[in-house]
Design a protein around this motif. Structure first.
Motif, PDB file in Angstrom:
ATOM      1  N   UNK A 105      32.745 -20.922  18.906  1.00  0.00           N
ATOM      2  CA  UNK A 105      32.609 -21.243  20.329  1.00  0.00           C
ATOM      3  C   UNK A 105      33.664 -22.259  20.754  1.00  0.00           C
ATOM      4  N   UNK A 106      33.858 -23.300  19.947  1.00  0.00           N
ATOM      5  CA  UNK A 106      34.879 -24.301  20.287  1.00  0.00           C
ATOM      6  C   UNK A 106      36.270 -23.689  20.299  1.00  0.00           C
ATOM      7  N   UNK A 107      36.541 -22.812  19.331  1.00  0.00           N
ATOM      8  CA  UNK A 107      37.845 -22.141  19.301  1.00  0.00           C
ATOM      9  C   UNK A 107      38.011 -21.227  20.521  1.00  0.00           C
ATOM     10  N   UNK A 108      36.930 -20.554  20.920  1.00  0.00           N
ATOM     11  CA  UNK A 108      36.984 -19.671  22.084  1.00  0.00           C
ATOM     12  C   UNK A 108      37.274 -20.456  23.353  1.00  0.00           C
ATOM     13  N   UNK A 109      36.699 -21.641  23.467  1.00  0.00           N
ATOM     14  CA  UNK A 109      36.967 -22.484  24.630  1.00  0.00           C
ATOM     15  C   UNK A 109      38.445 -22.878  24.671  1.00  0.00           C
ATOM     16  N   UNK A 110      39.001 -23.182  23.518  1.00  0.00           N
ATOM     17  CA  UNK A 110      40.427 -23.528  23.454  1.00  0.00           C
ATOM     18  C   UNK A 110      41.302 -22.335  23.810  1.00  0.00           C
ATOM     19  N   UNK A 111      40.903 -21.157  23.351  1.00  0.00           N
ATOM     20  CA  UNK A 111      41.652 -19.961  23.736  1.00  0.00           C
ATOM     21  C   UNK A 111      41.549 -19.731  25.243  1.00  0.00           C
ATOM     22  N   UNK A 112      40.370 -19.990  25.805  1.00  0.00           N
ATOM     23  CA  UNK A 112      40.218 -19.852  27.251  1.00  0.00           C
ATOM     24  C   UNK A 112      41.152 -20.779  28.009  1.00  0.00           C
ATOM     25  N   UNK A 113      41.220 -22.023  27.537  1.00  0.00           N
ATOM     26  CA  UNK A 113      42.142 -22.976  28.151  1.00  0.00           C
ATOM     27  C   UNK A 113      43.588 -22.526  27.974  1.00  0.00           C
ATOM     28  N   UNK A 114      43.883 -21.990  26.776  1.00  0.00           N
ATOM     29  CA  UNK A 114      45.236 -21.512  26.516  1.00  0.00           C
ATOM     30  C   UNK A 114      45.626 -20.358  27.417  1.00  0.00           C
ATOM     31  N   UNK A 115      44.717 -19.402  27.605  1.00  0.00           N
ATOM     32  CA  UNK A 115      45.012 -18.275  28.479  1.00  0.00           C
ATOM     33  C   UNK A 115      45.156 -18.724  29.935  1.00  0.00           C
ATOM     34  N   UNK A 116      44.406 -19.741  30.327  1.00  0.00           N
ATOM     35  CA  UNK A 116      44.561 -20.276  31.679  1.00  0.00           C
ATOM     36  C   UNK A 116      45.952 -20.885  31.856  1.00  0.00           C
ATOM     37  N   UNK A 117      46.399 -21.637  30.859  1.00  0.00           N
ATOM     38  CA  UNK A 117      47.750 -22.200  30.903  1.00  0.00           C
ATOM     39  C   UNK A 117      48.789 -21.075  30.946  1.00  0.00           C
ATOM     40  N   UNK A 118      48.576 -20.032  30.126  1.00  0.00           N
ATOM     41  CA  UNK A 118      49.480 -18.874  30.135  1.00  0.00           C
ATOM     42  C   UNK A 118      49.573 -18.264  31.527  1.00  0.00           C
ATOM     43  N   UNK A 119      48.427 -18.080  32.172  1.00  0.00           N
ATOM     44  CA  UNK A 119      48.389 -17.465  33.492  1.00  0.00           C
ATOM     45  C   UNK A 119      49.135 -18.312  34.520  1.00  0.00           C
ATOM     46  N   UNK A 120      48.927 -19.620  34.459  1.00  0.00           N
ATOM     47  CA  UNK A 120      49.585 -20.514  35.418  1.00  0.00           C
ATOM     48  C   UNK A 120      51.094 -20.511  35.213  1.00  0.00           C
TER      49      UNK A 120
END
Length: 379
Positions: free
Chosen positions: A57-72
């Motif tokens: 779950x913690x890793x998934x949250x980090x991936x979510x943040x990473x994909x958000x940064x990618x999108x921006x």
């Protein structure tokens, strides 16, 4: 502009997914490969972490943040990156200097700054993007191939932050950043004569670095690499157990969640630096080949984006970001299999981590920006 040229520049296909990815400045092939890698990595992490769902779950949250940064970052055109690169590089160097003065120490190393409202931050991660971007910006303003003065200036831009990071000490990160900068230098047209000279100097300097530059624990890693069986229950334990896990997986592996080396705690750092050994034990040669195939798709797409870039800055930056990702893979696979010394480089987008995930996703966002913002060529 001819009709043929217009069709060549536009994305293939006209489905809803293609139109949406184009509108969001996302590269569909690269994004698909990244998603496959992330999902597979989470499955391996669950097993490597002993079935700890909270870890996933913690890793998934980090991936979510990473994909958000990618999108921006994918929305920002390359000309903006080119404009802001010198500023970001200067800020990164200042932050590295602050690490030396007021940095936070942990596990014998001073690599972090504690920022109010943000928490602990590692400036070296910023330089993984800033250094190749700065060298690309430097050469985009000059005629190529570079002359000797330009090469010296570029080396100064590369090794100023590299030395500041190496003394923290953080050898693994400093190697990655140096490699990223040197890739730009190579892509800018550095002559093979100078490359051969640099290799010769490195070979001559290596023994001097071993005795007078490396810390005791770094020399121990080199000794362990050369002869891990000399201390099988101490310094050589990690690499011996890693090779045992990979070898025991055979062709098909023991099956997901059925590995013994990690689940019985024989393999240290099984969810971080040595997670590839877990994959090798549980999924065997087939799983390893599948993982490498996904990595090669990502690397190949990155070089394709670099090849299609229409101006020097974007071309050099895309090649450097792609090659840095490849070096991540190469170093981790080499050290886990005993072919390289252990330098603490995680397996990209598979090992458990935080800042490295966001940094890698940021680099892929920049790659997508370079590809999707390229201008249509006219004749």
């Amino acid at each position: 502009m001819s009709v043929r040229e217009y069709q060549r520049q536009m994305p293939l296909g006209g489905g809803l997914g293609t139109k949406l990815s184009a509108r969001l400045h996302l590269d569909a092939p690269l994004l698909t490969a990244l998603l496959l890698l992330v999902l597979g990595g989470l499955a391996v992490l669950y097993s490597a972490g002993g079935g700890d769902l909270n870890l996933v779950v913690r890793q998934s949250i980090r991936f979510g943040a990473g994909f958000l940064v990618l999108l921006v970052l994918a929305q920002i055109p390359p000309r903006s990156y080119r404009f802001w690169t010198p500023v970001i590089y200067a800020i990164g160097v200042i932050l590295l200097a602050l690490v030396v003065l007021v940095g936070t120490e942990a596990k014998g190393a001073t690599r972090w700054l504690t920022l109010p409202g943000i928490g602990r931050f590692q400036p070296a991660e910023l330089m993984k993007l800033a250094v190749p971007a700065m060298v690309a910006w430097f050469f985009s303003e000059r005629n190529l191939p570079p002359n000797k003065l330009d090469v010296l200036a570029a080396l100064g831009l590369i090794f100023l932050p590299v030395v500041m990071i190496a003394v923290q000490p953080d050898l693994g990160t400093s190697i990655l950043i140096a490699a990223a900068g040197l890739v730009v230098l190579f892509m800018a047209g550095l002559s093979w004569r100078l490359i051969s000279l640099a290799v010769l100097v490195l070979v001559i300097a290596a023994p001097l670095m071993y005795f007078f530059v490396l810390h005791d624990y770094q020399r121990s890693r080199v000794d362990t690499f050369l002869n891990p069986e000399a201390d099988p229950r101490g310094a050589g334990w990690n690499i011996i157990q890693s090779k045992t896990a990979i070898g025991s997986g055979g062709v098909t592996g023991k099956g997901w969640l059925d590995g013994t080396q990690s689940r019985l705690d024989f393999l240290p750092e099984s969810s971080t630096d040595f997670i590839l050994a877990v994959l090798g034990e549980e999924f065997g040669l087939i799983g390893f080949v599948l993982l490498i195939s996904i990595y090669l798709v990502i690397v190949g797409r990155g070089f394709f984006i670099s090849w299609q870039a229409q101006e020097t800055f974007s071309r050099l930056l895309a090649a450097a970001l792609t090659m840095t990702f490849f070096i991540y893979i190469f170093v981790n696979v080499g050290m886990v299999s005993g072919l390289l010394p252990v330098v603490g480089v995680p397996l990209p987008l598979v090992s458990y981590g935080g800042t490295s995930i966001v940094t890698l996703m940021a680099s892929f966002g920049m790659l997508m920006s370079i590809h999707t913002h390229r201008r249509l060529m006219t004749y």
